[in-house]
Design an enzyme around this catalytic site. Structure first.
Site, PDB file in Angstrom:
ATOM      1  N   CYS A  22       0.817  -1.226   0.000  1.00  0.00           N
ATOM      2  CA  CYS A  22       0.000   0.000   0.000  1.00  0.00           C
ATOM      3  C   CYS A  22       0.848   1.272   0.000  1.00  0.00           C
ATOM      4  O   CYS A  22       0.326   2.354  -0.257  1.00  0.00           O
ATOM      5  CB  CYS A  22      -0.950   0.003   1.188  1.00  0.00           C
ATOM      6  SG  CYS A  22      -2.088  -1.367   1.137  1.00  0.00           S
ATOM      7  N   HIS A  51      -3.393   7.150   2.977  1.00  0.00           N
ATOM      8  CA  HIS A  51      -3.813   5.841   2.456  1.00  0.00           C
ATOM      9  C   HIS A  51      -5.171   5.488   3.056  1.00  0.00           C
ATOM     10  O   HIS A  51      -5.387   5.616   4.272  1.00  0.00           O
ATOM     11  CB  HIS A  51      -2.757   4.796   2.844  1.00  0.00           C
ATOM     12  CG  HIS A  51      -3.169   3.398   2.549  1.00  0.00           C
ATOM     13  ND1 HIS A  51      -3.719   3.021   1.338  1.00  0.00           N
ATOM     14  CD2 HIS A  51      -3.117   2.266   3.309  1.00  0.00           C
ATOM     15  CE1 HIS A  51      -3.987   1.727   1.369  1.00  0.00           C
ATOM     16  NE2 HIS A  51      -3.635   1.250   2.553  1.00  0.00           N
ATOM     17  N   ASN A  70     -10.182  -0.386   0.221  1.00  0.00           N
ATOM     18  CA  ASN A  70      -8.722  -0.213   0.199  1.00  0.00           C
ATOM     19  C   ASN A  70      -8.194  -0.736  -1.142  1.00  0.00           C
ATOM     20  O   ASN A  70      -8.138  -1.943  -1.363  1.00  0.00           O
ATOM     21  CB  ASN A  70      -8.123  -0.985   1.379  1.00  0.00           C
ATOM     22  CG  ASN A  70      -6.607  -0.928   1.421  1.00  0.00           C
ATOM     23  OD1 ASN A  70      -5.965  -0.470   0.481  1.00  0.00           O
ATOM     24  ND2 ASN A  70      -6.037  -1.419   2.511  1.00  0.00           N
TER      25      ASN A  70
HETATM   26  N1  ACO Z   1     -17.959  -9.612   9.149  1.00  0.00           N
HETATM   27  C1  ACO Z   1     -18.395  -9.965  10.372  1.00  0.00           C
HETATM   28  N2  ACO Z   1     -17.569 -10.290  11.360  1.00  0.00           N
HETATM   29  C2  ACO Z   1     -16.249 -10.269  11.122  1.00  0.00           C
HETATM   30  C3  ACO Z   1     -15.721  -9.917   9.872  1.00  0.00           C
HETATM   31  C4  ACO Z   1     -16.643  -9.570   8.864  1.00  0.00           C
HETATM   32  N3  ACO Z   1     -16.252  -9.214   7.622  1.00  0.00           N
HETATM   33  N4  ACO Z   1     -14.389  -9.973   9.925  1.00  0.00           N
HETATM   34  C5  ACO Z   1     -14.060 -10.363  11.177  1.00  0.00           C
HETATM   35  N5  ACO Z   1     -15.183 -10.529  11.894  1.00  0.00           N
HETATM   36  C6  ACO Z   1     -15.314 -10.948  13.293  1.00  0.00           C
HETATM   37  C7  ACO Z   1     -14.100 -11.651  13.811  1.00  0.00           C
HETATM   38  O1  ACO Z   1     -14.172 -13.032  13.520  1.00  0.00           O
HETATM   39  C8  ACO Z   1     -14.198 -11.382  15.291  1.00  0.00           C
HETATM   40  O2  ACO Z   1     -15.124 -12.269  15.835  1.00  0.00           O
HETATM   41  P1  ACO Z   1     -14.864 -12.921  17.298  1.00  0.00           P
HETATM   42  O3  ACO Z   1     -14.815 -11.764  18.243  1.00  0.00           O
HETATM   43  O4  ACO Z   1     -16.050 -13.810  17.476  1.00  0.00           O
HETATM   44  O5  ACO Z   1     -13.568 -13.626  17.173  1.00  0.00           O
HETATM   45  C9  ACO Z   1     -14.816  -9.986  15.367  1.00  0.00           C
HETATM   46  O6  ACO Z   1     -15.419  -9.768  14.091  1.00  0.00           O
HETATM   47  C10 ACO Z   1     -13.843  -8.880  15.650  1.00  0.00           C
HETATM   48  O7  ACO Z   1     -12.723  -9.023  14.805  1.00  0.00           O
HETATM   49  P2  ACO Z   1     -11.519  -8.039  14.937  1.00  0.00           P
HETATM   50  O8  ACO Z   1     -10.420  -8.491  14.006  1.00  0.00           O
HETATM   51  O9  ACO Z   1     -11.172  -7.834  16.380  1.00  0.00           O
HETATM   52  O10 ACO Z   1     -12.148  -6.688  14.387  1.00  0.00           O
HETATM   53  P3  ACO Z   1     -11.510  -5.243  14.404  1.00  0.00           P
HETATM   54  O11 ACO Z   1     -12.377  -4.310  15.122  1.00  0.00           O
HETATM   55  O12 ACO Z   1     -10.039  -5.266  14.737  1.00  0.00           O
HETATM   56  O13 ACO Z   1     -11.611  -4.837  12.865  1.00  0.00           O
HETATM   57  C11 ACO Z   1     -10.287  -4.701  10.861  1.00  0.00           C
HETATM   58  C12 ACO Z   1     -10.956  -5.626  11.878  1.00  0.00           C
HETATM   59  C13 ACO Z   1     -11.357  -3.897  10.165  1.00  0.00           C
HETATM   60  C14 ACO Z   1      -9.570  -5.589   9.863  1.00  0.00           C
HETATM   61  C15 ACO Z   1      -9.270  -3.748  11.584  1.00  0.00           C
HETATM   62  O14 ACO Z   1      -8.454  -4.473  12.448  1.00  0.00           O
HETATM   63  C16 ACO Z   1      -8.407  -2.994  10.595  1.00  0.00           C
HETATM   64  O15 ACO Z   1      -8.873  -2.160   9.856  1.00  0.00           O
HETATM   65  N6  ACO Z   1      -7.088  -3.270  10.595  1.00  0.00           N
HETATM   66  C17 ACO Z   1      -6.175  -2.628   9.665  1.00  0.00           C
HETATM   67  C18 ACO Z   1      -6.147  -3.434   8.401  1.00  0.00           C
HETATM   68  C19 ACO Z   1      -5.454  -2.721   7.274  1.00  0.00           C
HETATM   69  O16 ACO Z   1      -5.357  -1.512   7.262  1.00  0.00           O
HETATM   70  N7  ACO Z   1      -4.983  -3.523   6.324  1.00  0.00           N
HETATM   71  C20 ACO Z   1      -4.415  -3.000   5.137  1.00  0.00           C
HETATM   72  C21 ACO Z   1      -2.958  -2.787   5.281  1.00  0.00           C
HETATM   73  S1  ACO Z   1      -2.362  -1.941   3.930  1.00  0.00           S
HETATM   74  C22 ACO Z   1      -1.671  -3.034   2.795  1.00  0.00           C
HETATM   75  O17 ACO Z   1      -0.479  -3.197   2.726  1.00  0.00           O
HETATM   76  C23 ACO Z   1      -2.590  -3.704   1.801  1.00  0.00           C
END
Ligand code: ACO
Length: 320
Positions: free
Chosen positions: A111, A247, A277
């Site tokens: 990214c 980003h 993203n």
């Molecule tokens: N729909 C419903 N539930 C979901 C989903 C979904 N799509 N995805 C995960 N869950 C569930 C999980 O299983 C978990 O359930 P559990 O509590 O029963 O285990 C719960 O939701 C919470 O999951 P978390 O991972 O704790 O959710 P969080 O609030 O951290 O949000 C997210 C996840 C959106 C991915 C966040 O952590 C984030 O944005 N991280 C940054 C990611 C990012 O920027 N990545 C790109 C990097 S750039 C690159 O190089 C491409």
């Protein structure tokens, strides 16, 4: 040497995939996706490859810049989803736009790819080697995400953004870039061709895996640090920056960064709701939108900052 943007362009596939559409294929909901990420829909390739999308964005940037393709010295494509191992996507763009006098190559920094490519162009300008460049960020993440993994597939979209930049007399802005390979495993997409000779196996598809919470923590700490370092290095006050074009990975990340920097969220434009993203393409697509909506005026200072797998991060300062 200063670097001036002469034109911007972007391309996104026509196919819109909403959160409700995704709820048909994995166990998720519009409510979960939009409240956790800010994403409402994304564009997904219907066969358009990275080189095609990058070339479409490039043609628009060239048209706006008034620069003829044959005047380009350099083409840099920031991508981690090239169509081929070789030729590079940048070479394919060169062929598509007819930039016969340019040297073209890809830059891989996930990214952060567009920022790394833009800063590389700036370094070539500073050294006096080249003076007119086409810099593109393009990714087709839909090729490398596991469409059965709800924790990653809902986050990404496909797209391309491009800028035509030229060196001009004057003091250039100083850049910021960094990487930390010791944390590489927090976001990975393994090679599809490992051990083919030794094992006799056919290439296997490896999909994107990510420790979302670790990336989240990394982003909200590293991006403000990076932006502060950029301002300090250039002796620019944060109040002089019209927009922080970051980003687009998650609106909560952008909000947390604005809060940490004690700046109003209005100075952090976002379009993640419509595109998700798009990896290396988020920053140039957003820049193109701001430009075409007439929100940028000559003399405006804009800070760009990105982060991504690697881990990688970077920032650049521009005067419009
Ligand atoms: N729909 C419903 N539930 C979901 C989903 C979904 N799509 N995805 C995960 N869950 C569930 C999980 O299983 C978990 O359930 P559990 O509590 O029963 O285990 C719960 O939701 C919470 O999951 P978390 O991972 O704790 O959710 P969080 O609030 O951290 O949000 C997210 C996840 C959106 C991915 C966040 O952590 C984030 O944005 N991280 C940054 C990611 C990012 O920027 N990545 C790109 C990097 S750039 C690159 O190089 C491409």
């Amino acid at each position: 040497m200063n670097m001036r943007i002469l034109g911007t362009g972007s391309y996104v596939p026509e196919r819109i995939v909403t959160n409700d559409d995704l709820a048909q294929i994995v166990e998720t909901s519009d409510e979960w996706i939009s409240t956790r990420t800010g994403i409402r829909e994304r564009r997904i390739s219907q066969g358009e490859g990275t080189s095609f999308m990058a070339a479409e964005a490039a043609k628009k940037a060239l048209e706006q810049s008034g620069i003829k393709p044959e005047e380009l010295d350099l083409i840099l494509l920031g991508t981690s989803t090239p169509d081929n191992c070789f030729p590079s996507g940048a070479c394919e763009v060169q062929g598509a736009v007819g930039a016969s006098g340019a040297v073209a190559f890809d830059i891989s920094a996930a990214c952060s790819g567009f920022i790394f490519a833009l800063n590389t162009a700036q370094a070539f300008f500073e050294s006096g080697i080249y003076k007119t460049a086409l810099v593109i960020g393009c990714d087709v993440l839909s090729k490398i995400v596991d469409w059965e993994d709800r924790s990653t597939c809902v986050l990404f979209g496909d797209g391309a953004g491009a800028v035509v930049v030229q060196a001009e007399e004057g003091k250039g802005f100083r850049m910021v870039m960094g990487s930390d390979g010791s944390r590489a495993s927090s976001m990975e997409c393994p090679s599809r061709t490992n051990d083919n000779f030794l094992t006799g196996r056919k290439p296997e598809a490896g999909f994107t895996t990510m420790d979302g919470q670790e990336i989240f923590r990394f982003a909200v700490k590293k991006v403000p640090e990076c932006a502060e370092e950029l301002l300090e290095k250039n002796g620019v006050d944060r109040e002089e920056i019209k927009y922080f074009v970051l980003h687009q990975a998650n609106y909560r990340i952008v909000e947390a960064i604005a809060k940490r920097m004690r700046l109003p969220i209005e100075r952090f434009p976002m379009n993640i709701d419509r595109y998700g993203n798009t990896s290396g393409a988020t920053i140039p697509i957003l820049l193109d939108e701001l430009n075409r909506e007439g929100k940028l005026s000559r003399g405006d200072k804009i800070a760009l900052a990105g982060f991504g797998a690697g881990l990688t991060w970077g920032a650049a300062l521009l005067e419009w």
